[in-house]
Design a protein around this motif. Structure first.
Motif: not given
Length: 274
Positions: A56-58, A61-65, A70-71, A136-143
């Motif tokens: 989720a931390t990776i 970040r602002r990455l291409r594609a 994520r998919t 996905i859950i961690m990503l939502a938390a980080l955001q």
């Protein structure tokens, strides 16, 4: 049913009181399976949470594609558990598995991954493959972490690690706590994965599960459908329920010292008022 000698088919069964429970407390196989399950959960849960948070931390970040990445990371978590177990069974196959083929390419001989003691490590790898759901859950938390807090800490001279440790982690600690609770409960009840990593199919497959993969639920299944001891198996499930309940209460108690909530709880507000 746990206080009877019901065998699953006969209409004639009798009340035996606490005999099943007394026998359970002297059953070495059951306690070995329980200990093995606790060790399994103690390994899988931290690795799963750490891996999900790392991904989720990776991805945060602002990455291409970034949508494509994520998919890719999320897809394994939606593969049906039976298909996943069969796929990894093929990967770990001693004679034709891709893993041994890769090891052979670097001069390492074939490894019997699906027998003791390596079967336990193969099971752990299988469980860690589906990190996408937790990601996905961690990503939502980080955001949901306020950017201004991280920026303020950076202005004050804190490095990325200090910001992550002292700002990000406390802010997402409720989500981490949720992942720990659900992860422990799920890991303790794992059954299909160790069963399908064996070389047989059907009820007979339970008898071929390697000892290192005979987790508590596998042992319960043996008592129910191999030994036809439905009463004894029910007693095992009641004891297991109490074990899971006890661990959950311990985790809930411990959360007071490391989980941070932005909104004060009712008890904290009453204490502040007093």
């Amino acid at each position: 049913m746990s206080v009877t000698d019901f065998d699953g088919s006969s209409t004639r069964y009798r009340f035996v009181g606490l005999r099943n429970y007394v026998e359970l407390f002297s059953d070495g196989d059951a306690w070995s399976a329980l200990l093995r399950t606790l060790v399994f959960a103690a390994i899988v849960v931290p690795l799963t949470i750490a891996g999900s948070l790392g991904l989720a931390t990776i991805i945060n970040r602002r990455l291409r594609a970034v949508g494509l990445w994520r998919t890719i990371f999320f897809l394994p978590s939606v593969v049906p558990v039976v298909a996943m177990a069969i796929m990894w069974k093929l990967v770990f196959n001693r004679d034709s598995g891709i893993l041994n083929a890769m090891l052979g390419a670097v001069g390492i001989g074939p490894v019997a991954w699906l027998v003791d003691p390596m079967a336990f490590y193969a099971l752990i790898v299988l469980m860690l493959w589906g990190l996408g759901g937790g990601m996905i859950i961690m990503l939502a938390a980080l955001q949901g972490v306020p950017v201004e807090l991280e920026e303020a800490a950076t202005v004050d001279g804190a490095g990325k690690w200090l910001v992550f440790r002292h700002i990000t982690i406390p802010m997402i600690s409720p989500i981490l706590f949720f992942q720990v609770i659900t992860g422990v409960i799920a890991a303790l009840q794992v059954f299909v994965q160790p069963l399908l990593l064996t070389n047989a199919a059907g009820i007979a497959a339970v008898g071929n599960v390697p000892e290192s993969n005979t987790l508590y639920m596998v042992q319960v299944y043996k008592e129910f459908f191999l030994s036809n001891r439905f009463g004894y198996g029910s007693a095992m499930l009641w004891v297991f329920f109490l074990v899971i309940l006890g661990l959950t209460l311990v985790l809930l108690r411990s959360s007071r010292s490391w989980v941070y909530y932005e909104v004060d709880t009712e008890a904290e507000r009453e204490g502040a008022t007093r």
